[in-house]
Design a protein around this motif. Structure first.
Motif, PDB file in Angstrom:
ATOM      1  N   MET B  50      38.363  54.600  45.346  1.00 44.90           N
ATOM      2  CA  MET B  50      38.049  53.578  44.355  1.00 44.90           C
ATOM      3  C   MET B  50      38.259  54.108  42.948  1.00 44.90           C
ATOM      4  O   MET B  50      38.735  53.401  42.065  1.00 44.90           O
ATOM      5  CB  MET B  50      36.593  53.122  44.513  1.00 44.90           C
ATOM      6  N   ASN B  56      40.972  47.571  39.979  1.00 46.72           N
ATOM      7  CA  ASN B  56      39.837  47.251  40.824  1.00 46.72           C
ATOM      8  C   ASN B  56      39.716  45.773  41.184  1.00 46.72           C
ATOM      9  O   ASN B  56      38.759  45.379  41.812  1.00 46.72           O
ATOM     10  CB  ASN B  56      38.546  47.753  40.182  1.00 46.72           C
ATOM     11  N   ASP B  96      41.475  44.984  31.386  1.00 47.62           N
ATOM     12  CA  ASP B  96      41.941  46.131  30.608  1.00 47.62           C
ATOM     13  C   ASP B  96      43.430  46.370  30.779  1.00 47.62           C
ATOM     14  O   ASP B  96      44.091  46.847  29.873  1.00 47.62           O
ATOM     15  CB  ASP B  96      41.157  47.369  31.044  1.00 47.62           C
ATOM     16  N   GLY B 141      39.609  45.328  26.388  1.00 48.06           N
ATOM     17  CA  GLY B 141      39.703  46.575  27.137  1.00 48.06           C
ATOM     18  C   GLY B 141      38.345  47.187  27.377  1.00 48.06           C
ATOM     19  O   GLY B 141      37.313  46.665  26.989  1.00 48.06           O
ATOM     20  N   CYS B 142      38.342  48.328  28.045  1.00 44.86           N
ATOM     21  CA  CYS B 142      37.068  48.981  28.339  1.00 44.86           C
ATOM     22  C   CYS B 142      37.258  50.485  28.328  1.00 44.86           C
ATOM     23  O   CYS B 142      36.799  51.182  29.197  1.00 44.86           O
ATOM     24  CB  CYS B 142      36.535  48.509  29.674  1.00 44.86           C
ATOM     25  N   VAL B 238      43.226  46.078  36.190  1.00 46.51           N
ATOM     26  CA  VAL B 238      42.242  47.113  35.879  1.00 46.51           C
ATOM     27  C   VAL B 238      41.166  46.391  35.076  1.00 46.51           C
ATOM     28  O   VAL B 238      41.360  46.063  33.913  1.00 46.51           O
ATOM     29  CB  VAL B 238      42.862  48.255  35.040  1.00 46.51           C
ATOM     30  N   GLY B 239      40.093  46.079  35.747  1.00 48.26           N
ATOM     31  CA  GLY B 239      39.023  45.338  35.085  1.00 48.26           C
ATOM     32  C   GLY B 239      37.931  46.276  34.619  1.00 48.26           C
ATOM     33  O   GLY B 239      37.720  47.336  35.200  1.00 48.26           O
ATOM     34  N   CYS B 240      37.253  45.895  33.543  1.00 51.97           N
ATOM     35  CA  CYS B 240      36.139  46.719  33.070  1.00 51.97           C
ATOM     36  C   CYS B 240      34.967  46.516  34.027  1.00 51.97           C
ATOM     37  O   CYS B 240      34.637  45.376  34.370  1.00 51.97           O
ATOM     38  CB  CYS B 240      35.733  46.293  31.674  1.00 51.97           C
ATOM     39  N   CYS B 241      34.370  47.625  34.436  1.00 50.93           N
ATOM     40  CA  CYS B 241      33.350  47.568  35.486  1.00 50.93           C
ATOM     41  C   CYS B 241      32.190  46.651  35.115  1.00 50.93           C
ATOM     42  O   CYS B 241      31.723  45.878  35.938  1.00 50.93           O
ATOM     43  CB  CYS B 241      32.829  48.972  35.771  1.00 50.93           C
ATOM     44  N   GLU B 242      31.738  46.769  33.857  1.00 54.93           N
ATOM     45  CA  GLU B 242      30.600  45.947  33.435  1.00 54.93           C
ATOM     46  C   GLU B 242      30.966  44.472  33.510  1.00 54.93           C
ATOM     47  O   GLU B 242      30.156  43.634  33.867  1.00 54.93           O
ATOM     48  CB  GLU B 242      30.173  46.311  32.006  1.00 54.93           C
ATOM     49  N   ILE B 244      33.180  43.163  35.496  1.00 55.88           N
ATOM     50  CA  ILE B 244      33.287  42.746  36.899  1.00 55.88           C
ATOM     51  C   ILE B 244      31.906  42.311  37.387  1.00 55.88           C
ATOM     52  O   ILE B 244      31.748  41.267  38.016  1.00 55.88           O
ATOM     53  CB  ILE B 244      33.856  43.881  37.777  1.00 55.88           C
ATOM     54  N   SER B 245      30.890  43.106  37.003  1.00 52.95           N
ATOM     55  CA  SER B 245      29.519  42.736  37.381  1.00 52.95           C
ATOM     56  C   SER B 245      29.132  41.426  36.713  1.00 52.95           C
ATOM     57  O   SER B 245      28.353  40.651  37.252  1.00 52.95           O
ATOM     58  CB  SER B 245      28.534  43.823  36.948  1.00 52.95           C
TER      59      SER B 245
END
Lengths: 277, 405
Positions: B50, B56, B96, B141-142, B238-242, B244-245
């Motif tokens: 991952m 992601n 991102d 972006g992230c 490529v997504g920013c994790c925050e 995605i949540s």
């Protein structure tokens, strides 16, 4: 004799049909302003009307709105109606032109903005300096189109960012402290041969009301007593804000930390940047 | 008589019972060590996968069934390439980076490889700055900061990690290590693909995935050569994790209602579920060891003490103190636990290392830390289970035991 009349009639019908099709295509392809813009500059055949319209609008210091479309359908008609209505209101400050992307004559402008595979219809707004200030695909309204009108400094920044340059925005005037120090820092950064070609310095007067929205977006107080320097990276990401004097080393340090942050590349796995549970 | 001799003799006094207790502990520890070892490396592999993916979120055709992340683009279904621009020009926060892919099979010297079309960033990134007024107030972006035209030339091999490269000419290709080795290709070489000549600009590092046997070329070239038109098989985001949540997937779904949007977490969910199940299984086995092994040892010890009370009484009459008797039984339990623990660790590790790669599909290495854990658990159980029978033996009255004779 009868045969000759028949041939003449057929030719007449064909010519009439051709004229009719050309007229209907023109109706969608050229709005009132577009006609003016396109005719103002006689287009070279290799350039197309689109490229000529860019030059004409830039010469007049006007915005240019492109209405790119692929095929005539309900969506295209509806959005063209919205587009035309808005353009009539903004005739003094903007030219407009409709371009069918499959028209071989318009290939230069289609390639210039890379819209051959974009969702259609698509409105692309160009500032007088050449920066693309708005792209509205598929569905839009007048309010969305109005977002294309930006301040001169914003257009300057966008142009640099779209050219993949870093922007050092110096917010200062004669009243702000450390103005010269901040400007020296920015100039020193740009003088570094590693960044010379890929950096643009833009200066903004905080007292200039036209730039109030830009300063608000960048969270810079227009009443600031000190010069402020903002570092922006493509495609519009504010990396750092320095109040007062700034050095090349400080700018470099901020850029280095931003590009090597723990989340660079979007790591979401355990130990990455995802939500900690 | 020395304590060591007494313990040694005591150990082999009731061999079959002792062997049963030993086996209960040994098998339990073996199973738990094997499960824990395999689970650890399996979880590590998922985490590494991952993290190394970068991308992601996947945008796929609605009808696609997804088996494996790496081969997400290897199917015949397509989505329009214009989705890339829709995403780029949208106001969705947390995207991102993007990487659209189109995959077509190509034969090279009777071997089949995947020719994968990718779109270099330079062809769509500028459109992200077409946001109009207010663009600078939006988080973009992230962390993956684009530094513009960097002075150093781009290392194309970063495609493996970043999933996207900045520039790629229409007749340039990047090749996976398997393609390079089987075709004897290196950087700078040329190769004919689908009737056109391409130059190899980079050999990608090994990933152990299907990417190793891919040939990456410009998306528009692959579309033209395959005659598929402006379509792609999938778009990696490529997504920013925050974000995605916070609902990035839902927003992308809303923007592209005719596509299927999945997160990598969903893709690896099956593997994660197996890991969680194995984790729970190891807890159950642990409980079984405690109950069966502990009860077995306690029962064996109690029976032993009861059957041999006269011998214990004789020993005490000869001068052995209660402490010595207690130590004899506890030392015996300690030995059973120690041997069971060490044996269980060794056999469990051997099983994990040999069977793990076949069962879980990941390489498994020995974990020395499990040795401490195994010995601690086994000796702990043996000592606790033996303590009360041993104390009972130590408290026996020699006179009372002789009266029974």
């Amino acid at each position: 004799m009868y045969k000759r009349e028949l041939v003449f009639t057929v030719i007449l019908v064909v010519v009439a049909c051709g004229l009719l099709m050309a007229t209907s295509r023109q109706a969608i392809a050229q709005t009132n302003q577009g006609v003016r813009a396109a005719s103002a500059a006689t287009p070279g055949k290799e350039q197309g009307k689109g490229m000529a319209a860019i030059n004409a609008a830039a010469k007049e210091g006007k915005y240019l709105f492109f209405f790119f479309w692929k095929e005539k359908d309900k969506q295209t008609d509806a959005m063209h109606g919205v587009f035309q209505s808005a353009m009539q209101k903004w005739a003094k400050s903007a030219d407009s032109i409709a371009i069918q992307i499959t028209n071989a004559d318009e290939k230069p402008v289609v390639d210039k903005y890379g819209v051959s595979r974009a969702p259609m219809p698509l409105v692309v707004a160009i500032a007088p300096n050449g920066a693309v200030t708005k792209g509205c695909p598929l569905k839009f309204d007048e309010k969305k189109l109005a977002e294309a009108f930006v301040s001169p400094a914003t257009a300057q920044i966008m142009k640099a960012l779209q050219g993949r340059k870093l922007v050092l925005l110096c917010v200062q005037n004669q009243k702000t402290q450390f103005s010269q120090d901040a400007l020296n820092g920015a100039n020193s950064f740009k003088a570094d041969k590693r960044f010379a070609k890929s950096t643009e310095i833009v200066t903004v007067d905080p007292a200039n009301q036209a730039e109030a929205t830009l300063l608000k977006d960048l969270k810079v107080d227009p009443r600031t007593s000190q010069a402020v320097t903002v570092v922006l990276a493509p495609s519009g990401q504010p990396l750092a804000t320095f109040a007062g004097p700034v050095t090349k080393e400080q700018i470099l340090a901020k850029i280095a930390s931003a590009s090597s942050g723990p989340c660079a590349g979007g790591k979401c796995g355990p130990g990455g940047c995802g939500s900690k549970k | 008589m020395k304590l060591r001799t007494l313990v040694w003799r005591e150990l082999f006094e009731r061999k079959s019972q002792m062997l049963t207790c030993f086996l209960a502990i040994f098998l339990g520890i073996t199973t738990v060590v094997a499960i824990k070892n395999v689970t650890y490396y399996s979880e590590k592999a998922v985490a590494r996968e991952m993290d190394s993916l970068g991308a992601n979120v996947l945008v796929l055709p609605k009808s696609t069934t997804l088996q494996d992340y790496y081969s997400a683009d290897m199917h015949d279904e397509t989505i329009p390439e214009e989705y890339v621009m829709r995403l780029t020009m949208s106001e969705i926060q947390g995207v991102d980076n993007l990487s659209p892919k189109l995959c077509v099979p190509v034969d090279l010297q009777e071997k089949q490889f995947a020719l994968t079309g990718i779109l270099p960033k330079s062809e769509f990134q500028a459109k992200a700055a077409w946001g109009g007024a207010g663009i600078f107030s939006r988080p973009i972006g992230c962390g993956a900061v684009d530094m513009g035209d960097e002075p150093e030339p781009e290392d194309k091999r970063t495609l493996v990690r970043k999933r996207v490269i900045k520039d790629l000419d229409s007749h340039e290709i990047l090749i996976g290590p398997d393609v390079a080795s089987s075709q004897g290709l290196k950087e700078g070489d040329s190769i004919d693909l689908l009737g056109e000549s391409f130059s190899v600009i980079a050999v990608l590092p090994e990933t152990g995935t299907v990417d190793d046997s891919r040939i990456f070329a410009h998306l528009h070239t692959v579309q033209r050569l395959s005659g598929k038109g402006p379509v792609v098989n999938c778009i990696e985001i490529v997504g920013c994790c925050e974000e995605i949540s916070a609902g990035l997937v839902g927003n992308v779904n809303k923007l592209l209602p005719d596509a299927k949007v999945v997160t990598v977490k969903q893709v690896v969910a099956t593997q994660q579920n197996v890991n969680h199940m194995m984790g729970r299984l190891s807890v159950i086995f642990l409980a079984i060891i405690v109950v069966v092994g502990g009860a077995g040892i306690a029962n064996y010890m109690y029976a032993n003490v009861f059957e041999r009370r006269r011998e214990i009484g004789t020993l005490m009459a000869l001068g052995a103190e209660s402490g010595l008797v207690l130590r004899i039984f506890l030392a015996k339990a300690l030995l059973v636990g120690l041997v069971g623990g060490i044996g269980g660790f060794v056999i469990g590790t051997v099983l994990a290392v040999t069977l793990g790669p076949k069962l879980a599909g990941v390489p498994v290495l020995p974990m020395p830390v499990l040795a401490l854990w195994a010995v601690g658990i086994s000796t702990g159980i043996a000592l606790v289970a033996s303590y009360f029978p041993a104390r009972r033996a130590a408290r026996l009255d020699p006179v009372a035991t002789f009266q029974e004779v």
